[in-house]
Design an enzyme around this catalytic site. Sequence first.
Site, PDB file in Angstrom:
ATOM      1  NE  ARG A 223      24.135  26.648 -73.643  1.00  0.00           N
ATOM      2  CZ  ARG A 223      24.856  27.663 -73.145  1.00  0.00           C
ATOM      3  NH1 ARG A 223      24.265  28.691 -72.582  1.00  0.00           N
ATOM      4  NH2 ARG A 223      26.167  27.662 -73.237  1.00  0.00           N
ATOM      5  CG  HIS A 271      22.113  33.235 -75.047  1.00  0.00           C
ATOM      6  ND1 HIS A 271      21.980  31.948 -75.484  1.00  0.00           N
ATOM      7  CD2 HIS A 271      23.088  33.201 -74.099  1.00  0.00           C
ATOM      8  CE1 HIS A 271      22.835  31.171 -74.837  1.00  0.00           C
ATOM      9  NE2 HIS A 271      23.515  31.902 -73.994  1.00  0.00           N
TER      10      HIS A 271
HETATM   11  P1  NDP Z   1      29.525  23.800 -63.990  1.00  0.00           P
HETATM   12  O1  NDP Z   1      29.905  22.628 -64.805  1.00  0.00           O
HETATM   13  O2  NDP Z   1      30.589  24.489 -63.181  1.00  0.00           O
HETATM   14  O3  NDP Z   1      28.385  23.382 -62.951  1.00  0.00           O
HETATM   15  C1  NDP Z   1      27.318  22.578 -63.310  1.00  0.00           C
HETATM   16  C2  NDP Z   1      26.463  22.303 -62.078  1.00  0.00           C
HETATM   17  O4  NDP Z   1      25.277  21.615 -62.505  1.00  0.00           O
HETATM   18  C3  NDP Z   1      27.158  21.386 -61.071  1.00  0.00           C
HETATM   19  O5  NDP Z   1      26.870  21.781 -59.761  1.00  0.00           O
HETATM   20  C4  NDP Z   1      26.533  20.021 -61.363  1.00  0.00           C
HETATM   21  O6  NDP Z   1      26.454  19.148 -60.249  1.00  0.00           O
HETATM   22  C5  NDP Z   1      25.132  20.425 -61.757  1.00  0.00           C
HETATM   23  N1  NDP Z   1      24.524  19.371 -62.564  1.00  0.00           N
HETATM   24  C6  NDP Z   1      24.924  18.883 -63.750  1.00  0.00           C
HETATM   25  N2  NDP Z   1      24.118  17.873 -64.155  1.00  0.00           N
HETATM   26  C7  NDP Z   1      23.197  17.736 -63.180  1.00  0.00           C
HETATM   27  C8  NDP Z   1      22.099  16.856 -63.002  1.00  0.00           C
HETATM   28  N3  NDP Z   1      21.789  15.920 -63.891  1.00  0.00           N
HETATM   29  N4  NDP Z   1      21.365  16.994 -61.873  1.00  0.00           N
HETATM   30  C9  NDP Z   1      21.679  17.926 -60.937  1.00  0.00           C
HETATM   31  N5  NDP Z   1      22.715  18.784 -61.052  1.00  0.00           N
HETATM   32  C10 NDP Z   1      23.456  18.684 -62.163  1.00  0.00           C
HETATM   33  O7  NDP Z   1      28.800  24.829 -64.967  1.00  0.00           O
HETATM   34  P2  NDP Z   1      28.766  26.433 -64.895  1.00  0.00           P
HETATM   35  O8  NDP Z   1      28.248  26.835 -63.560  1.00  0.00           O
HETATM   36  O9  NDP Z   1      30.048  27.013 -65.343  1.00  0.00           O
HETATM   37  O10 NDP Z   1      27.695  26.766 -66.052  1.00  0.00           O
HETATM   38  C11 NDP Z   1      26.379  26.266 -66.007  1.00  0.00           C
HETATM   39  C12 NDP Z   1      25.661  26.551 -67.295  1.00  0.00           C
HETATM   40  O11 NDP Z   1      25.279  27.919 -67.375  1.00  0.00           O
HETATM   41  C13 NDP Z   1      26.448  26.336 -68.589  1.00  0.00           C
HETATM   42  O12 NDP Z   1      26.585  24.974 -68.915  1.00  0.00           O
HETATM   43  C14 NDP Z   1      25.602  27.091 -69.576  1.00  0.00           C
HETATM   44  O13 NDP Z   1      24.586  26.229 -70.073  1.00  0.00           O
HETATM   45  C15 NDP Z   1      24.950  28.178 -68.743  1.00  0.00           C
HETATM   46  N6  NDP Z   1      25.463  29.514 -69.135  1.00  0.00           N
HETATM   47  C16 NDP Z   1      24.585  30.446 -69.619  1.00  0.00           C
HETATM   48  C17 NDP Z   1      25.022  31.686 -70.007  1.00  0.00           C
HETATM   49  C18 NDP Z   1      24.085  32.732 -70.495  1.00  0.00           C
HETATM   50  O14 NDP Z   1      24.512  33.699 -71.127  1.00  0.00           O
HETATM   51  N7  NDP Z   1      22.798  32.618 -70.232  1.00  0.00           N
HETATM   52  C19 NDP Z   1      26.445  32.054 -69.941  1.00  0.00           C
HETATM   53  C20 NDP Z   1      27.267  31.035 -69.360  1.00  0.00           C
HETATM   54  C21 NDP Z   1      26.785  29.803 -69.005  1.00  0.00           C
HETATM   55  P3  NDP Z   1      27.774  18.590 -59.517  1.00  0.00           P
HETATM   56  O15 NDP Z   1      28.350  19.769 -58.787  1.00  0.00           O
HETATM   57  O16 NDP Z   1      27.259  17.568 -58.589  1.00  0.00           O
HETATM   58  O17 NDP Z   1      28.679  18.078 -60.592  1.00  0.00           O
END
Ligand code: NDP
Length: 308
Positions: A223, A271
């Site tokens: 984001r 985006h």
């Molecule tokens: P998930 O919820 O499956 O994965 C999130 C990952 O981020 C997990 O591995 C989590 O760790 C890690 N994480 C979260 N908070 C922290 C933190 N504070 N420190 C370190 N690691 C952290 O999300 P998705 O993979 O499905 O999606 C990720 C993001 O991609 C979405 O939220 C969205 O913002 C973005 N996105 C962008 C798009 C675009 O068009 N550009 C389209 C779709 C999504 P843990 O495994 O330990 O919980």
Amino acid sequence: MTLLFKVDNDRGLAWKNLFQRHAPDIDVRLWPDIGNPEEIRYLATWQPPPDVHLLLPNLQAIFATSAGVDQFDLSCLPPRVEVVRMLDPGIAQAIVEYACFAVLALHRKMPGYLAQQRQRQWHVQPWVAAHQQRVGVMGLGNLGMAVLDRLRAFGFNLKGWARSAKQIDAVECFAGTQQLPQFLGQCDILICLLPLTQDTRGILNASTLAALPRGAKLINLGRGAHLIEADLLLALDSGHLEHAVLDVLNDEPPAANHPFWLHSGIWLTPHIGAMTQPETAFEVLLANIRRHQQGQAMIGTIDRTMGY
Ligand code: NDP
């Protein structure tokens, strides 16, 4: 069982057609024609209407039509309403395509070669083999894992970072804020695929960018608010960072005078990393509704305390 979609018209009709064809027992309504609000159990939307819990008193679940839920004000939603993010395989496929395109373009020095072409220069840059290119992914969730799976085939030296410790084949993994500097110090190309939460807002800032090796490149697919834009400009202009590929920005679209538009070290896309497609997302949404109807846990339910 009534499901309300609050999405744009064309998508709403596509969703409605799919439900009529494959799950006619579910009554699908399209915002703003909600009928009797007391009948609505499920809402699928990018952004719920204000005071949704008052408007739809029997709402049981909100399905985000996006992978991220940072646009929701979770504090307004009563605990009885489950919030489920979209795990559309079409989103993962599109993000994998974008990440591979950007990593390969940076690995093969395309920004420099395109600039050379405009200056009529025929000049070969030093070669870097894939196994010498360290590519790091921040966020090892649904999307980060899908990207690593595909990048592995190119033979890159892969790194990953998440909140909790992981073991991933052929990926050196780091976890938590303590190991963040160590991870960043080994990323020649850094891909951000984190969700936007209070912990990750502004995570790409002067100090984390400075922790990257000199000449590193950044790909932000998370984001816009993950990145402190002024800090990126300083890092690029000082030569510490070589290039950034940004699919997301703080303000979309950016103002006409935004410095990113014409910056030679930045590629911008509007985006387009991924967009939920009803055709590929339908099965996932229907399966979750069926699970909920049968009293089973839904897949992709977010943890309200973590914000993702
Ligand atoms: P998930 O919820 O499956 O994965 C999130 C990952 O981020 C997990 O591995 C989590 O760790 C890690 N994480 C979260 N908070 C922290 C933190 N504070 N420190 C370190 N690691 C952290 O999300 P998705 O993979 O499905 O999606 C990720 C993001 O991609 C979405 O939220 C969205 O913002 C973005 N996105 C962008 C798009 C675009 O068009 N550009 C389209 C779709 C999504 P843990 O495994 O330990 O919980």
